[in-house]
Write a protein that holds these residues in place. Structure first.
Motif, mmCIF file in Angstrom:
data_model
loop_
_atom_site.group_PDB
_atom_site.id
_atom_site.type_symbol
_atom_site.label_atom_id
_atom_site.label_comp_id
_atom_site.label_asym_id
_atom_site.label_seq_id
_atom_site.Cartn_x
_atom_site.Cartn_y
_atom_site.Cartn_z
ATOM 1 N N MET A 1 0.338 -2.058 -7.278
ATOM 2 C CA MET A 1 0.049 -2.564 -5.950
ATOM 3 C C MET A 1 0.840 -1.753 -4.927
ATOM 4 S SD MET A 1 1.009 -6.220 -4.134
ATOM 5 C CE MET A 1 -0.002 -7.251 -5.149
ATOM 6 N N LYS A 2 0.175 -1.376 -3.845
ATOM 7 C CA LYS A 2 0.835 -0.653 -2.757
ATOM 8 C C LYS A 2 1.821 -1.579 -2.054
ATOM 9 C CE LYS A 2 -1.601 3.160 -2.986
ATOM 10 N NZ LYS A 2 -1.031 4.422 -3.370
ATOM 11 N N LYS A 3 2.944 -0.980 -1.608
ATOM 12 C CA LYS A 3 3.984 -1.757 -0.942
ATOM 13 C C LYS A 3 4.313 -1.135 0.409
ATOM 14 C CE LYS A 3 7.436 -1.605 -3.768
ATOM 15 N NZ LYS A 3 8.647 -1.855 -4.580
ATOM 16 N N ALA A 4 4.329 -1.975 1.428
ATOM 17 C CA ALA A 4 4.711 -1.539 2.771
ATOM 18 C C ALA A 4 5.892 -2.371 3.242
ATOM 19 C CB ALA A 4 3.539 -1.694 3.735
ATOM 20 N N ALA A 5 6.773 -1.740 3.998
ATOM 21 C CA ALA A 5 7.928 -2.421 4.571
ATOM 22 C C ALA A 5 7.894 -2.249 6.083
ATOM 23 C CB ALA A 5 9.225 -1.847 4.009
ATOM 24 N N ILE B 1 -2.202 -8.876 8.417
ATOM 25 C CA ILE B 1 -3.407 -8.152 8.009
ATOM 26 C C ILE B 1 -3.201 -7.433 6.676
ATOM 27 C CG2 ILE B 1 -4.917 -6.212 8.624
ATOM 28 C CD1 ILE B 1 -4.671 -7.199 11.555
ATOM 29 N N ILE B 2 -2.047 -6.833 6.489
ATOM 30 C CA ILE B 2 -1.781 -6.147 5.218
ATOM 31 C C ILE B 2 -1.768 -7.152 4.068
ATOM 32 C CG2 ILE B 2 -0.068 -4.824 3.913
ATOM 33 C CD1 ILE B 2 0.631 -3.430 6.596
ATOM 34 N N LYS B 3 -1.164 -8.296 4.285
ATOM 35 C CA LYS B 3 -1.130 -9.324 3.234
ATOM 36 C C LYS B 3 -2.522 -9.894 2.960
ATOM 37 C CE LYS B 3 3.664 -10.626 3.844
ATOM 38 N NZ LYS B 3 4.476 -11.438 2.960
ATOM 39 N N ALA C 1 -3.271 -1.742 11.990
ATOM 40 C CA ALA C 1 -3.212 -2.296 10.630
ATOM 41 C C ALA C 1 -4.456 -1.913 9.828
ATOM 42 C CB ALA C 1 -3.051 -3.810 10.678
ATOM 43 N N PHE C 2 -5.611 -1.894 10.473
ATOM 44 C CA PHE C 2 -6.833 -1.465 9.773
ATOM 45 C C PHE C 2 -6.719 -0.002 9.348
ATOM 46 C CE2 PHE C 2 -9.289 -4.805 12.372
ATOM 47 C CZ PHE C 2 -9.093 -5.770 11.395
ATOM 48 N N LYS C 3 -6.134 0.836 10.187
ATOM 49 C CA LYS C 3 -5.933 2.248 9.836
ATOM 50 C C LYS C 3 -4.998 2.359 8.635
ATOM 51 C CE LYS C 3 -7.229 5.300 12.103
ATOM 52 N NZ LYS C 3 -8.498 6.038 12.048
ATOM 53 N N ILE C 4 -3.952 1.534 8.613
ATOM 54 C CA ILE C 4 -3.032 1.515 7.471
ATOM 55 C C ILE C 4 -3.782 1.145 6.196
ATOM 56 C CG2 ILE C 4 -1.099 0.208 6.452
ATOM 57 C CD1 ILE C 4 0.115 0.157 9.339
ATOM 58 N N LEU C 5 -4.628 0.127 6.272
ATOM 59 C CA LEU C 5 -5.403 -0.285 5.094
ATOM 60 C C LEU C 5 -6.326 0.836 4.630
ATOM 61 C CD1 LEU C 5 -6.284 -4.000 5.878
ATOM 62 C CD2 LEU C 5 -4.426 -3.096 4.465
ATOM 63 N N VAL D 1 -5.779 4.027 4.975
ATOM 64 C CA VAL D 1 -4.897 5.006 4.338
ATOM 65 C C VAL D 1 -4.598 4.580 2.903
ATOM 66 C CG1 VAL D 1 -2.523 5.909 4.378
ATOM 67 C CG2 VAL D 1 -3.894 5.885 6.474
ATOM 68 N N PHE D 2 -4.464 3.290 2.681
ATOM 69 C CA PHE D 2 -4.224 2.748 1.338
ATOM 70 C C PHE D 2 -5.506 2.641 0.511
ATOM 71 C CE2 PHE D 2 -0.043 0.357 2.436
ATOM 72 C CZ PHE D 2 0.710 1.474 2.069
ATOM 73 N N GLY D 3 -6.625 3.114 1.059
ATOM 74 C CA GLY D 3 -7.882 3.137 0.308
ATOM 75 C C GLY D 3 -8.670 1.843 0.336
ATOM 76 N N LYS D 4 -8.358 0.968 1.268
ATOM 77 C CA LYS D 4 -9.064 -0.314 1.361
ATOM 78 C C LYS D 4 -10.292 -0.195 2.264
ATOM 79 C CE LYS D 4 -6.380 -3.221 -0.910
ATOM 80 N NZ LYS D 4 -6.880 -4.146 -1.913
ATOM 81 N N ASP D 5 -11.373 -0.857 1.870
ATOM 82 C CA ASP D 5 -12.559 -0.972 2.717
ATOM 83 C C ASP D 5 -12.303 -2.137 3.667
ATOM 84 O OD1 ASP D 5 -15.001 -1.365 3.937
ATOM 85 O OD2 ASP D 5 -16.146 -1.410 2.076
#
Length: 182
Positions: free
Chosen positions: A1-5, A23-25, A156-160, A162-166
């Motif tokens: 699982m990807k982790k962001a701080a 949003i990330i959660k 936050a959507f851009k971050i998702l 980057v993490f490969g999320k649709d």
């Protein structure tokens, strides 16, 4: 699982930090609030209890996120541990995200040279080593940046992404497109 701080300092912009974390959660990724102390007071005097205190365990995260705020962004900028952390992430090709006044940390850490970045109004004069663009949220190489207090959703959507999320379904569930977002 990807982790962001999300690193928060006294005076952080609550709307930015908490919206990004939410949003990330919602995307079922780990997102921890990390403060200089266990409890940190935001710029609007909301006190947040952090998941962790800033330390070297953050080196194992996939992304570090720096929200803005007044004086939160300046407090991040003045903390050498934050500067060193950002430099470490850049050297190890890990992701770094910053928005609003948090973006000035990237300039001081010397990690945006030749990269496309954005920031708060007028920050083209502060983010001089980067290629400043007037866009809401920008990703270049390992850096994600955004403009200000009204932009944590696209950030936050851009971050998702980057993490490969649709993000299509999430935008729909949150009524983002209905509310006028792009």
């Amino acid at each position: 699982m990807k982790k962001a701080a999300i690193i928060i300092a006294s005076g952080f912009e609550e709307g930015e930090a908490l919206t990004i974390a939410d949003i990330i959660k919602r995307a079922h990724l780990q997102c921890d609030l990390v403060g200089f102390e266990q409890e940190v007071k935001g710029g609007h005097e909301i006190i947040v209890r952090c998941d962790h205190i800033l330390n070297e365990t953050l080196l194992d995260y996939d992304m570090v996120i720096l929200p803005g705020g007044r004086p939160g962004g300046q407090n991040l900028l003045e903390n050498q541990d934050v500067i060193s952390l950002v430099q470490y992430f850049n050297e190890h090709h890990q992701y770094i995200a910053a928005m609003c006044s948090g973006t000035v940390v990237l300039e001081k850490a010397n990690v945006i040279k030749g990269k496309k970045v954005t920031g708060y109004t007028g920050y083209q004069d502060k983010l001089v080593s980067g290629d400043f663009v007037n866009e809401v949220a920008v990703f270049d190489q390992n850096i994600v940046t955004s403009q200000g207090p009204a932009t944590p959703y696209p950030f936050a959507f851009k971050i998702l992404e980057v993490f490969g999320k649709d993000i299509t379904e999430m935008k729909e569930r949150l009524m983002y497109n209905f509310a006028g977002g792009k």
